[in-house]
Design a protein around this motif. Sequence first.
Motif, PDB file in Angstrom:
ATOM      1  N   ARG A 185       3.142  -1.853   0.333  1.00 27.44           N
ATOM      2  CA  ARG A 185       4.485  -2.311   0.683  1.00 27.44           C
ATOM      3  C   ARG A 185       5.231  -1.253   1.493  1.00 27.44           C
TER       4      ARG A 185
ATOM      5  N   HIS B  37      -3.320  -7.213  -2.052  1.00 27.77           N
ATOM      6  CA  HIS B  37      -1.997  -6.924  -1.489  1.00 27.77           C
ATOM      7  C   HIS B  37      -2.043  -6.767   0.031  1.00 27.77           C
TER       8      HIS B  37
ATOM      9  N   ASN C 299       3.878  -1.087   4.918  1.00 33.97           N
ATOM     10  CA  ASN C 299       3.937  -2.356   5.652  1.00 33.97           C
ATOM     11  C   ASN C 299       2.569  -2.693   6.246  1.00 33.97           C
TER      12      ASN C 299
ATOM     13  N   GLU D  54      -0.133  -1.713  -4.728  1.00 36.78           N
ATOM     14  CA  GLU D  54       0.855  -2.650  -4.201  1.00 36.78           C
ATOM     15  C   GLU D  54       2.036  -1.883  -3.611  1.00 36.78           C
TER      16      GLU D  54
END
Length: 317
Positions: free
Chosen positions: A309, A101, A312, A305
């Motif tokens: 996310r 990821h 960032n 993940e």
Amino acid sequence: MRIRRRGLVAAILATPCIAGAQSAPPARPIRLIAPFPPGGGVDLTARLLADPLSRELGQTVVVENRGGAGGVIGVEAMSRAAPDGTTLSLTGAGTITAGPHLRALPYDALGLAHITRLVRMPFIVAVRTDLPARTLPEFLDLARRHELRYASGGAGTSQHLTGELFNQMAGLRMLHVPYRGTGPALNDLAARVVDVYFGDPATLALINSGGARAIAVTSPQRWPLLPDAPAVAEGVPGYESENWYGLAAPPGTPPDILRSLHAAVVKVMRDPANVRRFDEAGLHPAVMELDDYAAFLRADSARWEGVVRRGNIRIDG
């Protein structure tokens, strides 16, 4: 024909041309890659495993340190080896469940021949000895007022992401400082170059020698090896991040070799004498069945993940 098993070598058939005969690895030493430099928890796990696994398999197991890129270089080397059971690698969140990821990896992380989880343990939130915070509440207050620098064993490692999760849940802005492995990070923590280190059990030696202080641990509850250090969750409700190391073989490893390796490793890791050695090092045996381990990896991947996310986070290279 009934084959008496003395490790993987004893599985070699005298008549390999017979249809349906089981695959078997060559009778040569097994290369166990520790994808970080010496001096950290990954290296220690590999070395504690090598000797008893050698005896169980009847083959020499040789530890090879191949550090770099947060463990990716070593795991990639394993992934490109012949799928015959003679090259294995330790793995972890940074190389398997979080790494995909963060960046493009040179291997299919979940497509490797995953053998089992080996150990689990908390991270130790260790701070430099002169940091003006003696308790977890004092540390949180200091970190909210000043941009502290936290070290990890490399960008994209589970140490890095554990610190990022800490930032997200505690509302902090600590600056990540990646190192090329645990040893260099510990050296700079002792030298007071960085403020905080989310350390593996190798950090215990530095703490016990007075070179760093333990502010907290990342397990849901306090850790028996550091009973005076609170769980982070005592100051940041709901926080939890346990580290783990697993074992994998190259993709395409025949199922019978994978099952033989799994059976041998599980036997070694459940032996009471070996359990004691690992526990004393702060590395708690936590082997899993093949299907359970595959499910664990999928769940851990989904968890990281979300962290990546929200933060960032992206790693180039």
